[in-house]
Design a protein around this motif. Structure first.
Motif, PDB file in Angstrom:
ATOM      1  N   HIS A   1       2.730   1.509  -3.376  1.00  0.00           N
ATOM      2  CA  HIS A   1       1.729   2.160  -4.166  1.00  0.00           C
ATOM      3  C   HIS A   1       1.379   3.320  -3.893  1.00  0.00           C
ATOM      4  CE1 HIS A   1      -1.931   2.154  -6.845  1.00  0.00           C
ATOM      5  NE2 HIS A   1      -1.178   1.444  -7.473  1.00  0.00           N
ATOM      6  N   ARG A   2       1.293   4.025  -3.174  1.00  0.00           N
ATOM      7  CA  ARG A   2       1.088   5.237  -2.915  1.00  0.00           C
ATOM      8  C   ARG A   2       2.231   6.239  -3.535  1.00  0.00           C
ATOM      9  NH1 ARG A   2      -1.177   4.043   2.035  1.00  0.00           N
ATOM     10  NH2 ARG A   2       0.930   3.900   3.047  1.00  0.00           N
ATOM     11  N   ASP A   3       3.379   5.873  -2.676  1.00  0.00           N
ATOM     12  CA  ASP A   3       4.515   6.502  -3.372  1.00  0.00           C
ATOM     13  C   ASP A   3       4.566   6.530  -5.057  1.00  0.00           C
ATOM     14  OD1 ASP A   3       5.093   7.605  -0.753  1.00  0.00           O
ATOM     15  OD2 ASP A   3       7.126   6.669  -0.884  1.00  0.00           O
ATOM     16  N   PHE A   4       4.374   5.170  -5.526  1.00  0.00           N
ATOM     17  CA  PHE A   4       4.578   5.146  -7.017  1.00  0.00           C
ATOM     18  C   PHE A   4       3.590   5.678  -7.726  1.00  0.00           C
ATOM     19  CE2 PHE A   4       3.981   2.629 -10.736  1.00  0.00           C
ATOM     20  CZ  PHE A   4       5.347   2.015 -10.985  1.00  0.00           C
ATOM     21  N   GLN A   5       2.316   5.933  -7.112  1.00  0.00           N
ATOM     22  CA  GLN A   5       1.270   6.761  -7.867  1.00  0.00           C
ATOM     23  C   GLN A   5       1.299   8.143  -7.968  1.00  0.00           C
ATOM     24  OE1 GLN A   5      -2.222   5.437  -9.289  1.00  0.00           O
ATOM     25  NE2 GLN A   5      -0.416   4.223  -9.476  1.00  0.00           N
ATOM     26  N   THR A   6       2.472   8.884  -7.074  1.00  0.00           N
ATOM     27  CA  THR A   6       3.123  10.140  -7.148  1.00  0.00           C
ATOM     28  C   THR A   6       4.191  10.080  -8.398  1.00  0.00           C
ATOM     29  OG1 THR A   6       4.403  10.210  -5.423  1.00  0.00           O
ATOM     30  CG2 THR A   6       1.777  10.616  -5.059  1.00  0.00           C
TER      31      THR A   6
ATOM     32  N   ASP B   1       0.933  -1.038  -0.065  1.00  0.00           N
ATOM     33  CA  ASP B   1       0.000   0.031   0.092  1.00  0.00           C
ATOM     34  C   ASP B   1       0.936   1.296  -0.115  1.00  0.00           C
ATOM     35  OD1 ASP B   1      -2.473  -1.281   0.050  1.00  0.00           O
ATOM     36  OD2 ASP B   1      -2.349  -1.657   2.122  1.00  0.00           O
TER      37      ASP B   1
END
Length: 152
Positions: free
Chosen positions: A66-71, A63
């Motif tokens: 993915h949060r950092d990846f999505q930015t 999670d």
């Protein structure tokens, strides 16, 4: 612990070489080769441990990853923690553990080659500082020494 037997007859610095028979030299040489096999076996085991732990937080904290990846990693909460809990991010100062060793260096090399080849077909230049490499070298010597017990 790696147990090795005391062996003073295979090196001219530790014995009176004029009194060592060919048979003693052969036996000491066999013993030394076996000792080196034990030491390398220890390091291979540490490499296997490193492989099993590699990037474990990409799974256990998917999670956050993915949060950092999505930015596009403009948000770096996960990434900042990732560098400090994994031992192979040696290109960033905060990714170099105090007890960095050559196992970490090899983990980084394998990581970068596999990621680069798998993702883009090339590997970006890897420039680890000489200080980090020397520190890793010395720490690896100390790590191995700490595992050796010489028996009579």
């Amino acid at each position: 612990m790696i147990e090795i037997k005391k062996s003073a007859t295979a090196d001219t610095r530790t014995c009176d070489w004029s009194k060592v028979t060919k048979e003693q030299l052969l036996e000491s040489s066999r013993q030394h080769i076996g000792d080196v096999e034990k030491g390398i076996g220890f390091l291979v085991g540490k490499m296997c441990e490193s492989a099993a732990l590699h990037d474990h937080d990409k799974i256990s904290d998917i999670d956050g990853f993915h949060r950092d990846f999505q930015t596009g990693f403009k948000q770096t909460e996960w990434w900042d923690k990732h560098r400090t809990i994994n031992r192979h991010h040696l290109l960033q100062a905060d990714g170099v553990p105090a007890d960095v060793n050559l196992i970490d260096v090899l983990d980084m090399i394998v990581d970068c080659v596999m990621a680069g080849m798998g993702r883009s077909g090339s590997v970006y230049p890897l420039d680890v500082s000489p200080e980090v490499l020397m520190h890793a070298f010395q720490n690896t010597v100390e790590l191995l020494k700490s595992q050796v017990q010489v028996i009579e």
